[in-house]
Scaffold this active site. Structure first.
Site, PDB file in Angstrom:
ATOM      1  CB  SER A 181      -7.353  -8.443   8.026  1.00 16.89           C
ATOM      2  OG  SER A 181      -7.973  -8.228   8.220  1.00 16.89           O
ATOM      3  CE  LYS A 218      -3.888  -3.128   1.689  1.00 19.73           C
ATOM      4  NZ  LYS A 218      -5.372  -2.228   3.069  1.00 19.73           N
ATOM      5  CD  GLU A 262      -7.440  -8.118  -1.003  1.00 20.28           C
ATOM      6  OE1 GLU A 262      -6.324  -8.102  -0.681  1.00 20.28           O
ATOM      7  OE2 GLU A 262      -8.094  -6.677  -1.724  1.00 20.28           O
ATOM      8  CG  HIS A 298      -7.231  -2.198  -2.564  1.00 20.97           C
ATOM      9  ND1 HIS A 298      -7.658  -1.737  -2.032  1.00 20.97           N
ATOM     10  CD2 HIS A 298      -6.745  -3.625  -2.280  1.00 20.97           C
ATOM     11  CE1 HIS A 298      -7.518  -1.840  -0.622  1.00 20.97           C
ATOM     12  NE2 HIS A 298      -7.116  -3.351  -0.213  1.00 20.97           N
ATOM     13  N   GLY A 334      -7.852  -4.102   7.087  1.00 16.51           N
ATOM     14  CA  GLY A 334      -7.200  -2.584   7.673  1.00 16.51           C
ATOM     15  C   GLY A 334      -7.868  -2.943   9.341  1.00 16.51           C
TER      16      GLY A 334
END
Length: 259
Positions: free
Chosen positions: A206, A10, A161, A94, A167
């Site tokens: 995650s 990212k 995703e 994304h 996050g």
């Protein structure tokens, strides 16, 4: 075909930090020849990946692309620019791009076309924003995948995703749920297209050392797309080393028996 495991940093890792990261990572994973590994870095660090990873088993790529090859698009990066830097993969669609930049499914499809036109593989991120019943998730994914009907399956990866699993503070989706959704994605891909049955479908959201083994045991999970946990090269290396049982390979491995 081998399990596919990669990471996107990212908006992290300057070029100096990326060099240190890759120098630490390569000796930990370069001997893993039974799986395909990749790293996706910010535009400013792709040249570092080219310099550090050429000649290794790791591939590299970019986090986005403009659908046009050139023109008056100040600040954007084109597919030929990425191909010139040796990129194998380009991530598109994304959740954060869709949310923050208003990217639509049709725009994502146009980006996929640009990526494939320049000989690279598009990693298309799909997923629901909030937890929903499986039938609603399948409908949402159908709308996201339908514009990809004409994409080249040989240069396509689907990354499931779910936004609710992405996050800080989020946890990985349950392995059984991921397996269900991956089976639905496989069923949605156009069966008539040559090679559609072997499009890798990987999970991101995650992923960590604890969740990786159960996820990779699911027959429909062809690999993992690791996020923030992989900013530690030792953690990414540990996930990359996750074993996949022979039973799972024979049932759901990429390009073996299919779903």
């Amino acid at each position: 075909m081998d399990t596919l495991i990669g990471t996107s940093s990212k908006m992290n890792l300057t070029s100096t930090e990326a060099a240190a990261y890759l120098d630490a990572l390569v000796p930990l994973v370069d001997h893993l020849e039974d799986r395909r590994l990749f790293v996706i870095l910010p535009f400013t660090s792709i040249w570092v990946a080219r310099d550090r990873l050429t000649g290794t088993h790791l591939r590299w790529g970019a986090q986005d692309v403009h659908p046009e090859d050139s023109g008056a698009h100040t600040g954007d990066i084109s597919a030929p620019m990425l191909a010139d830097l040796g990129c194998t993969y380009v991530e598109v669609g994304h959740h954060e791009r869709r949310r923050d930049h208003g990217e639509t499914d049709d725009l994502v499809a146009a980006k996929v076309d640009a990526v494939q036109r320049w000989g690279m593989t598009a990693i298309v991120c799909v997923g629901e924003v909030q937890r929903l019943p499986i039938d609603d998730v399948v409908e949402s994914l159908h709308w996201q995948l339908d514009p990809l009907a004409t994409a080249d399956p040989s240069r396509l990866v689907i990354a499931y995703e779910p936004a609710w699993a992405i996050g800080v503070g989020a946890g990985s989706a349950p392995a059984g749920w991921v397996g269900q959704v991956h089976a639905a994605i496989r069923a949605t891909l156009p069966p008539s297209a040559p090679g559609a049955a072997t499009v890798p479908i990987i999970y991101g959201g995650s992923v960590d050392q604890g969740s990786a083994p159960a996820l990779l045991e699911q027959p429909g999970v062809d690999g993992l797309f690791v996020g923030r946990k992989a900013l530690d090269p030792h953690v990414f290396a540990a996930i990359a080393h996750t074993l996949v049982s022979e039973a799972r390979r024979s049932v759901g491995g990429i390009g073996i028996d299919g779903p």
